[in-house]
Design a protein around this motif. Sequence first.
Motif, PDB file in Angstrom:
ATOM      1  N   ALA A 193       9.741   2.782 -34.417  1.00 43.34           N
ATOM      2  CA  ALA A 193       9.352   2.163 -33.762  1.00 43.34           C
ATOM      3  C   ALA A 193      10.308   0.542 -34.111  1.00 43.34           C
ATOM      4  N   SER A 194      10.672   0.587 -35.299  1.00 45.51           N
ATOM      5  CA  SER A 194      11.737  -0.696 -34.773  1.00 45.51           C
ATOM      6  C   SER A 194      13.770  -0.162 -34.830  1.00 45.51           C
ATOM      7  N   THR A 195      13.539   0.690 -34.213  1.00 40.04           N
ATOM      8  CA  THR A 195      14.797   0.984 -34.235  1.00 40.04           C
ATOM      9  C   THR A 195      15.683   1.584 -32.930  1.00 40.04           C
ATOM     10  N   LEU A 196      16.342   0.785 -32.675  1.00 38.15           N
ATOM     11  CA  LEU A 196      17.180   0.200 -30.897  1.00 38.15           C
ATOM     12  C   LEU A 196      17.765   1.773 -30.811  1.00 38.15           C
ATOM     13  N   MET A 197      18.363   2.324 -30.226  1.00 31.46           N
ATOM     14  CA  MET A 197      19.118   3.077 -30.116  1.00 31.46           C
ATOM     15  C   MET A 197      19.982   2.916 -28.489  1.00 31.46           C
ATOM     16  N   VAL A 198      21.833   3.359 -28.842  1.00 32.77           N
ATOM     17  CA  VAL A 198      23.054   2.248 -27.710  1.00 32.77           C
ATOM     18  C   VAL A 198      23.775   3.715 -27.401  1.00 32.77           C
ATOM     19  N   GLY A 218      21.241   1.261 -22.590  1.00 33.84           N
ATOM     20  CA  GLY A 218      22.600   2.119 -22.020  1.00 33.84           C
ATOM     21  C   GLY A 218      24.394   1.307 -22.178  1.00 33.84           C
ATOM     22  N   ILE A 219      24.807   2.099 -21.855  1.00 34.69           N
ATOM     23  CA  ILE A 219      26.110   1.397 -22.164  1.00 34.69           C
ATOM     24  C   ILE A 219      27.099   2.356 -21.084  1.00 34.69           C
ATOM     25  N   CYS A 220      27.380   1.378 -20.094  1.00 39.09           N
ATOM     26  CA  CYS A 220      28.769   2.308 -19.380  1.00 39.09           C
ATOM     27  C   CYS A 220      29.866   1.550 -19.194  1.00 39.09           C
ATOM     28  N   TRP A 221      30.711   1.870 -20.323  1.00 43.14           N
ATOM     29  CA  TRP A 221      31.992   0.494 -20.437  1.00 43.14           C
ATOM     30  C   TRP A 221      32.663   0.079 -19.043  1.00 43.14           C
ATOM     31  N   ALA A 232      16.783   3.842 -19.269  1.00 44.65           N
ATOM     32  CA  ALA A 232      17.336   2.725 -20.234  1.00 44.65           C
ATOM     33  C   ALA A 232      16.354   1.612 -20.394  1.00 44.65           C
ATOM     34  N   ASP A 233      15.777   1.211 -20.983  1.00 48.08           N
ATOM     35  CA  ASP A 233      15.396  -0.312 -21.021  1.00 48.08           C
ATOM     36  C   ASP A 233      16.270  -1.503 -20.094  1.00 48.08           C
ATOM     37  N   VAL A 234      17.749  -1.168 -20.350  1.00 49.15           N
ATOM     38  CA  VAL A 234      18.720  -2.427 -19.640  1.00 49.15           C
ATOM     39  C   VAL A 234      19.971  -1.086 -19.937  1.00 49.15           C
ATOM     40  N   THR A 235      20.804  -2.134 -19.558  1.00 57.78           N
ATOM     41  CA  THR A 235      22.313  -1.170 -19.301  1.00 57.78           C
ATOM     42  C   THR A 235      23.328  -2.328 -19.330  1.00 57.78           C
ATOM     43  N   ILE A 236      24.114  -2.238 -20.002  1.00 61.77           N
ATOM     44  CA  ILE A 236      25.049  -3.426 -20.766  1.00 61.77           C
ATOM     45  C   ILE A 236      26.247  -2.670 -19.749  1.00 61.77           C
ATOM     46  N   SER A 237      27.838  -3.167 -20.372  1.00 63.65           N
ATOM     47  CA  SER A 237      28.668  -2.788 -19.907  1.00 63.65           C
ATOM     48  C   SER A 237      30.085  -3.100 -20.638  1.00 63.65           C
ATOM     49  N   GLN A 238      29.117  -3.996 -21.695  1.00 59.77           N
ATOM     50  CA  GLN A 238      30.239  -3.936 -23.521  1.00 59.77           C
ATOM     51  C   GLN A 238      29.279  -4.570 -24.464  1.00 59.77           C
ATOM     52  N   LEU A 239      29.835  -3.858 -25.837  1.00 59.85           N
ATOM     53  CA  LEU A 239      28.966  -3.974 -27.084  1.00 59.85           C
ATOM     54  C   LEU A 239      28.188  -5.589 -27.036  1.00 59.85           C
ATOM     55  N   ASP A 240      29.483  -6.417 -26.660  1.00 54.66           N
ATOM     56  CA  ASP A 240      28.984  -7.801 -27.086  1.00 54.66           C
ATOM     57  C   ASP A 240      27.672  -8.426 -26.266  1.00 54.66           C
ATOM     58  N   GLU A 241      27.070  -7.648 -25.527  1.00 53.24           N
ATOM     59  CA  GLU A 241      26.315  -7.742 -24.629  1.00 53.24           C
ATOM     60  C   GLU A 241      24.974  -8.263 -25.644  1.00 53.24           C
ATOM     61  N   ILE A 242      25.230  -7.427 -26.622  1.00 54.33           N
ATOM     62  CA  ILE A 242      24.150  -6.960 -27.855  1.00 54.33           C
ATOM     63  C   ILE A 242      23.842  -8.108 -28.322  1.00 54.33           C
TER      64      ILE A 242
END
Length: 246
Positions: A193-198, A218-221, A232-242
């Motif tokens: 409950a305190s851990t995210l999955m990417v 979710g990530i799809c470069w 996914a709760d949110v989808t990003i296109s690069q890791l620096d969006e975290i």
Amino acid sequence: MVTIRCRDVTFPNIQAIIFDKDGTLEDSQNFLREVGQKRSRLIDAQIPGIGEPLLMAFGINGDTLDPTGLIAVGSRRETEIAAAAYIAETGRGWIESLAIARSAFEEADQYLKDTANTSPLFAGSLDVLKFLYDAGLKLGILSAARTANVQAFVKRHQLESYIQLGQGVDEGPSKPDPTLFLQACQSLGVEPASTLMVGDSVGDIEMARRAGAAGCIGICWGTPAAAHLEAADVTISQLDEILVLE
């Protein structure tokens, strides 16, 4: 604990982030396609005509790799069993079929053992991992690849200072079984409950969701609108969006 923000979604009270490897941290599409093609050719050399159906089963179509296909998301064991099933359709016994598949996979591994070193980290990944680690987060990798391959990846890219867990799938359950995520959290000493999955696959998202994760990124470069990551709760296109909020 920290608060993580991705686009318009906020995840409070986060202690750890677990990342998939292939397609998430490592740009391994070319390597995975080469692996599948080599396995198919080796099996086709023994059983002519089976190569093309195997490529389709693996999710390989010419120069493209299906991000939802077997090679992209399945474990080594699952892929061997799938290949053996195609071999068994030709009338061979199951034990023989498994042996043919396993032998071809091992030969492909030997042939391509140096090629994996050419699979780079996605641009900026190292900086993001360092940033998140410095923010006080525990970081792990949970992959469908074999554990030895995950650990070799960590060593090859000199991630030992930031990655506290390198877990793969050897025997036993594979994604999306939530047991894997629960085991990873236990190894890191954190609660789901305190851990995210990417991750870049539906298996990553479903696994974490079923395990009670704090959230699924979710990530799809280059393509954040990927349909296979809609859960996914949110989808990003690069890791620096975290982002870590102060």
